[in-house]
Scaffold this active site. Structure first.
Site, PDB file in Angstrom:
ATOM      1  CG  ASN A 153      10.141  21.958  40.313  1.00 44.79           C
ATOM      2  OD1 ASN A 153       9.707  21.105  39.544  1.00 44.79           O
ATOM      3  ND2 ASN A 153      11.164  22.753  39.993  1.00 44.79           N
ATOM      4  N   PRO A 174      20.220  32.153  36.481  1.00 47.40           N
ATOM      5  CG  PRO A 174      21.524  30.929  34.988  1.00 47.40           C
ATOM      6  CD  PRO A 174      21.292  31.137  36.457  1.00 47.40           C
TER       7      PRO A 174
END
Length: 395
Positions: free
Chosen positions: A206, A304
């Site tokens: 990102n 996670p």
């Protein structure tokens, strides 16, 4: 916060680094005055520092000038902080013993502001027992010592003795005037963007630059905290003076590093832009275009949740989340805080914050919401650190 910084230059080749230091401090908005020993003027001209600082340079204890002819006293009175960089073994010895026979030593003796020194010398001089005793005396007297770095030295040798780089000194200097509201606290911070491999050369990531995480690490360090920074891909420079910096490129790696430290931390600030998903079927070799054939199918699986896992520990740290949203910013941030069961979350719009220098943050907590002024991330980070300290004190 703009300050008046007095920069003392003692004799040594590292004086050239102080030119860049003056430039950086001016860029940060500080007023800089320069005082040089006579030996220092043999390495860099006072005119150079005058041009860079925009102020007259004092290089002799007995210079007259305007006013009462006591410029060597007045400079120390006007300054918010006094930094000697480079600090030679000679000037360190003088200050440790209370000798005031050159300009920087006189200013150090007569000051009424915090003093820091950045040693610069040959490796054997640095290790010399007498020098180490003098360094210990400075620390005992409440003087901050910015340790030298290891590397190639001007004498041709290699080892400890290189003056800390200008960028590191400019980074560390605010610690001298920042209130120590987080003194004694252990703060764990994640920063930057994670990278999830598709194949050995491609991946999912990102636009996070890591600037906000780095700013928070600096702000917490300046407030007296012991800061551990776990970081992914960073465009921002890693802050100086942290307890530890740990590279964790993927969400799984970041999860492991955070969970290894979270239980022992007082505060956990999850600033990193962590990928929600990773590639389940990542290729061992670079995927090739198959002229006209079907593109490869990429299967995703959930990563996670680092922040939720830290918050669910039996004795969790004070957890602070960041919610970067493209729409419904406050609504989504409020829901995220409740879902992860954390006491504080910082909400911001990705169009303003991600990859940029500025941000607009709303702090959402159990006691209400606070809108921080729009502006630079360093200022926002200082406000977030202050809010954390306030909430910790209220527990």
């Amino acid at each position: 916060m703009s300050k008046h910084i007095l920069l003392g230059i003692s004799g040594g080749i590292a004086a050239y680094k102080s030119c860049e230091l003056v430039r950086l401090l001016k860029k940060q908005g500080h007023e800089v005055s320069v005082a040089m020993s006579r030996a220092a003027t043999e390495f860099v001209s006072p005119l150079t520092f005058q041009a860079l600082s925009g102020n007259p340079v004092l290089s002799d204890t007995h210079e007259g000038g305007a006013g009462n002819g006591m410029a060597h006293i007045n400079l120390g009175r006007a300054a918010d902080v006094f930094l000697i960089a480079p600090a030679s073994a000679d000037i360190i010895a003088k200050i440790a013993c209370g000798i005031a026979d050159n300009l920087p030593a006189v200013l150090a003796a007569a000051r009424n502001c915090p003093l820091a020194v950045a040693p610069a010398m040959n490796v054997q001089m640095w290790r010399n027992p007498a020098n180490q005793r003098n360094i210990a005396q400075l620390v005992a007297d409440g003087i901050t010592v910015f340790p030298p770095e290891s590397g190639d030295l001007a004498c041709g040798e290699s080892g400890e003795g290189r003056m800390a780089e200008a960028a590191a000194l400019a980074d560390l200097l605010p610690d001298l005037w920042t209130e120590k509201s987080l003194r004694g606290r252990k703060v764990l911070i994640t920063a930057g963007a994670t990278f999830e491999p598709i194949d050995p050369v491609r991946g999912i990531t990102n636009l996070s630059s890591g600037t906000m995480g780095a700013a928070l690490a600096r702000a917490c360090r300046a407030a007296g905290a012991q800061v551990s920074l776990v970081y992914g891909q960073m465009q921002a420079a890693l802050p100086a003076g942290l307890y530890e910096t740990v590279y964790a490129p993927s969400a799984a790696a970041m999860y492991r590093e955070v969970m290894a430290r979270a239980a022992a931390s007082d505060v956990f600030i999850a600033v990193a832009a962590v990928a929600d998903y990773k590639v389940k079927n990542a290729a061992a070799h670079k995927l090739k275009k198959d002229g006209g054939g079907a593109p490869p199918v990429i299967e995703l699986e959930e990563n996670p949740d680092i922040l939720a896992a830290a918050a669910a520990l039996p004795n969790p740290p004070f957890c602070v989340g960041f919610a970067a949203e493209s729409r419904n910013v406050l609504e989504y941030a409020r829901a995220k805080r409740l879902k992860k069961n954390i006491p504080l979350i910082a909400a911001n719009d990705v169009s303003v914050a991600m990859g940029g220098r500025d941000t607009q943050i709303t702090l959402i907590g159990e006691g209400g919401e606070t809108v921080l002024p729009a502006g630079g991330k360093d200022r926002a980070a200082a406000a977030v650190a202050a809010k954390i300290a306030e909430l910790l004190d209220g527990r």
